[in-house]
Design a protein around this motif. Sequence first.
Motif: not given
Length: 470
Positions: A48-54
């Motif tokens: 997910t996008t959130a996981f990559k940025n997190w």
Amino acid sequence: MGCNRNCGLITGAVIGAVLAVFGGILVPVGDMLIEKTVKKEAVLEEGTTAFKNWVKIDTDVYRQFWIFDVQNPEEVEVHSSKIKVKQRGPYTYRVRYLAKENITYDPETHTVSFLQPNGAIFEPSLSVGTEDDTFTILNLAVAAVPHLYPNSFIQGILNSLIKKSKSSMFQNRTLKELLWGYTDPFLNLVPYPVTTTVGVFYPYNNTADGVYKVFNGKDDISKVAIIDTYKGKKHLSYWASYCDMINGTDAASFPPFIEKTRVLQFFSSDICRSFYAVFGAEINLKGIPVYRFVLPSRIFASPLQNPDNHCFCTEKLLSKNCTLYGVLDISKCKEGKPVYISLPHFLHASPEIAEPVEGLSPNEEEHSTYLDVEPVTGFTLQFAKRLQINILVKPARRIEALKHLKQNYLVPILWLNETATIADEKEAMFIDQVTGKINLLRLVQIILRSIGTVMFVAFMISYCACQVGC
């Protein structure tokens, strides 16, 4: 012929009405599609996008420091004069550039655990000087003695070591020593095991914060990234948990679909507590509409005004039985060291707090904390977290370096601004993938609604005129 014309007008009116209705339906349907996509991409799981940025923040985060250089150390130590300080800075470090480690999933509780490695890289081009710049600052070890060792006999023994090491109330230290640690000459003489390295943020580099456990949002997106448990240093995690101070996220993101009425909570292990922010204004950040959330002054209110701060008032004399406001005592999570936090330059603090210090200029614009959050995704696109570190110094009859003091001093050591802004390339991607799609759907809705309404009205007017003509 007239009937055919009337039929055509009625058909046109119907088409216009349909377009207007369709325009009204399009955005709710589009919103549903966006909501479904956001809920999917906001979950903290691989892909997910959130996981990559997190896992690893790909925006540069900087921590700027301003040091309070004491101008009259001898006058203060000998005559208990007001402390005259001169702010020097900024000195800038890049932080939060290391990826999270030991990431572990728990599918039963829908949580993910991790460690956050710490690191700081000095940025000369963003600083007014070097890490070797020297400052006259409070002697942190000497100032802590009356708090850690209240027994007068022990103070007498330690006083002989302070004198032997030629230590006094103030000292000269480089920026690097002050922030990240130095071997203290007085503590180096103590004959029993103590930590001899002292620094405002010691230890930091090559350490890790955590273990954190946060909700991944898989079962409930309204809980994504919110901290479930924190197991850091024993004294910190126990005290923060006892005081109910571990709430919210790490402020890098919040659960999506944020409304202006929401209160955003975020936790910082550096200061052993959670803060909260409330809606302040709508602003435009590089073409992206965001909500600016700000720290209210109530955060630093006295326990009488804000019961949430009951754990941050342990020194009854300085606080006048917890009636003063503007500073929070975090000594319990700093192993008894007399550390207090405030807003920079004692912004929003009781006048009595700053009265013994000259050279301060509190300013709302420069010294307040804010978070700019994109409301659909909950991602923080810009922030400035500003805090001041202070040390309480008390008179001590058995310690020569402190025996001439006639009052308590809350000595400002430094203030910091941890800040980041979405990079231009990330901004373009965000507009393309989120903001642009939302705006396009709304534009299509407006166009269809407008055309439909105009067509409906025009054809109805024509129809009525035709009927009159007949």
